[in-house]
Write an enzyme that holds these catalytic residues in place. Structure first.
Site, PDB file in Angstrom:
ATOM      1  N   ASP A  48     -62.982  -8.917 -14.293  1.00 19.34           N
ATOM      2  CA  ASP A  48     -63.722  -7.859 -14.985  1.00 19.34           C
ATOM      3  C   ASP A  48     -62.812  -6.683 -15.312  1.00 19.34           C
ATOM      4  OD1 ASP A  48     -63.501  -6.851 -12.416  1.00 19.34           O
ATOM      5  OD2 ASP A  48     -65.650  -6.526 -12.115  1.00 19.34           O
ATOM      6  N   SER A  49     -61.541  -6.789 -14.901  1.00 20.86           N
ATOM      7  CA  SER A  49     -60.507  -5.861 -15.372  1.00 20.86           C
ATOM      8  C   SER A  49     -60.352  -5.939 -16.883  1.00 20.86           C
ATOM      9  CB  SER A  49     -59.171  -6.157 -14.689  1.00 20.86           C
ATOM     10  OG  SER A  49     -58.854  -7.539 -14.804  1.00 20.86           O
ATOM     11  N   ASP A  87     -64.806 -13.605 -12.642  1.00 19.54           N
ATOM     12  CA  ASP A  87     -65.368 -12.447 -11.951  1.00 19.54           C
ATOM     13  C   ASP A  87     -66.835 -12.287 -12.331  1.00 19.54           C
ATOM     14  OD1 ASP A  87     -64.021 -10.945 -10.071  1.00 19.54           O
ATOM     15  OD2 ASP A  87     -62.856  -9.825 -11.549  1.00 19.54           O
ATOM     16  N   LYS A 116     -66.009 -15.086  -8.448  1.00 18.02           N
ATOM     17  CA  LYS A 116     -65.540 -14.106  -7.458  1.00 18.02           C
ATOM     18  C   LYS A 116     -66.526 -12.959  -7.358  1.00 18.02           C
ATOM     19  CE  LYS A 116     -62.008 -11.258  -8.199  1.00 18.02           C
ATOM     20  NZ  LYS A 116     -62.630  -9.935  -7.958  1.00 18.02           N
ATOM     21  N   GLU A 118     -67.374  -9.179  -5.185  1.00 16.87           N
ATOM     22  CA  GLU A 118     -66.768  -8.101  -4.418  1.00 16.87           C
ATOM     23  C   GLU A 118     -67.630  -7.709  -3.224  1.00 16.87           C
ATOM     24  OE1 GLU A 118     -64.576  -5.921  -8.219  1.00 16.87           O
ATOM     25  OE2 GLU A 118     -65.758  -4.736  -6.816  1.00 16.87           O
ATOM     26  N   GLU A 186     -57.309  -6.519  -1.804  1.00 14.90           N
ATOM     27  CA  GLU A 186     -56.755  -5.543  -2.739  1.00 14.90           C
ATOM     28  C   GLU A 186     -56.544  -4.197  -2.064  1.00 14.90           C
ATOM     29  OE1 GLU A 186     -57.554  -3.571  -7.163  1.00 14.90           O
ATOM     30  OE2 GLU A 186     -58.832  -5.209  -6.437  1.00 14.90           O
TER      31      GLU A 186
END
Length: 286
Positions: A48-49, A87, A116, A118, A186
């Site tokens: 999602d970056s 993501d 993925k 978070e 991270e």
């Protein structure tokens, strides 16, 4: 050397057991997916970056499921060997387990082989367990989690204090127990990442988490120097592609304005006979 055959979830587990490092990278479109896959990476993350580095958002928070699906489909077309992970963007999984399953399923329908998520709170652990229970492989993500940026008060290294580090270790174990097959760490102190890696049977993939993770991931545009200016401390710029693009476009613009481009070798021509016939046709219209 890159992976000689198709990388699957089990491949990453086998690499950890064998002590082989895992190479992961982000990609957002077909041409870069093709290039990184041919270069031999093990895992490609459609992160999602994309919001920051492709779509121009200030954070990952505005990224939608449909935007992510668009990029996942494009990357899928360029990937043949690497494991493709998508993501799940903000609010695509937090509202309910049913919502999470539906959205994660869409990514798998688009060609992703895992998703993925978070965080490592009880709610996230329950969602992970539910996804795994219906056959959706999951990568966890701990430490600095960009979707939590407002709660953290900005981009911060997580786990510098012993109590916070212990909480990260506990969350990593909980995610593993829930069924995650790998965890991204991270912006975590190297010592904490090493302790987590040592305790887990699943691989850790670091980004700004030091040398002792089972693998590393970087945002492609950080690695290739695509964007000008600031680069995060944890990233190494292996090229300056942004400078190359700027120079190429500036040179093109200069040559167009000076009449140097296109040159004769860039053009096609009619045969003299056909040109003469065309002139006669045009003359007949007068």
């Amino acid at each position: 050397m890159g992976s000689p055959k198709k990388v699957r979830v089990q491949t990453l587990l086998e690499k950890k057991q064998a002590g082989e490092k895992i190479v992961a990278i982000t990609a957002y479109d077909y041409p870069t997916a093709l290039l990184v896959d041919e270069a031999g990476v093990d895992m490609v993350l459609v992160g999602d970056s994309v919001g920051n580095v492709v779509l121009g958002y200030e954070s990952t928070l505005p990224v939608t499921v449909e935007e992510m699906r668009h990029h996942v489909r494009a990357v899928r077309r360029g990937i043949k060997k690497a494991l493709l992970v998508a993501d799940m963007p903000f609010l695509s999984y937090q509202a309910s387990i049913a919502h999470a399953i539906e959205n994660a399923g869409l990514f798998l329908k688009d060609g992703a082989e895992a998703v993925k998520l978070e965080g490592g709170t009880l709610t996230i652990v329950q969602i992970v367990r539910a996804l795994v229970d219906v056959g959706i492989p999951v990568v966890g993500h701990l430490g600095f989690t960009p979707q939590w940026v407002h709660q953290f008060g900005g981009v911060r290294v997580r786990g510098r204090r012993s109590d916070e580090a212990k909480r990260l270790i506990d969350m990593a174990l909980a995610l593993q127990e829930a069924g995650c097959f790998a965890i991204v760490l991270e912006l975590v102190p190297e010592e904490v990442a090493a302790l987590i890696t040592e305790r887990l049977t699943i691989p850790t993939i670091g980004i700004g988490a030091g040398r002792h993770c089972d693998g590393q991931i970087l945002v492609l545009f950080d690695l290739i120097g695509m964007l000008p200016g600031w680069s995060p401390r944890h990233a190494k710029r292996y090229a300056e592609v942004g400078d190359l693009i700027h120079h190429a476009v500036a040179t093109y613009a200069e040559e167009v304005r000076e009449g140097k481009f296109p040159a004769p070798e860039h053009t096609t021509h009619m045969s003299p006979e056909e040109l003469e016939r065309l002139k006669q046709l045009l003359q007949g219209e007068k």
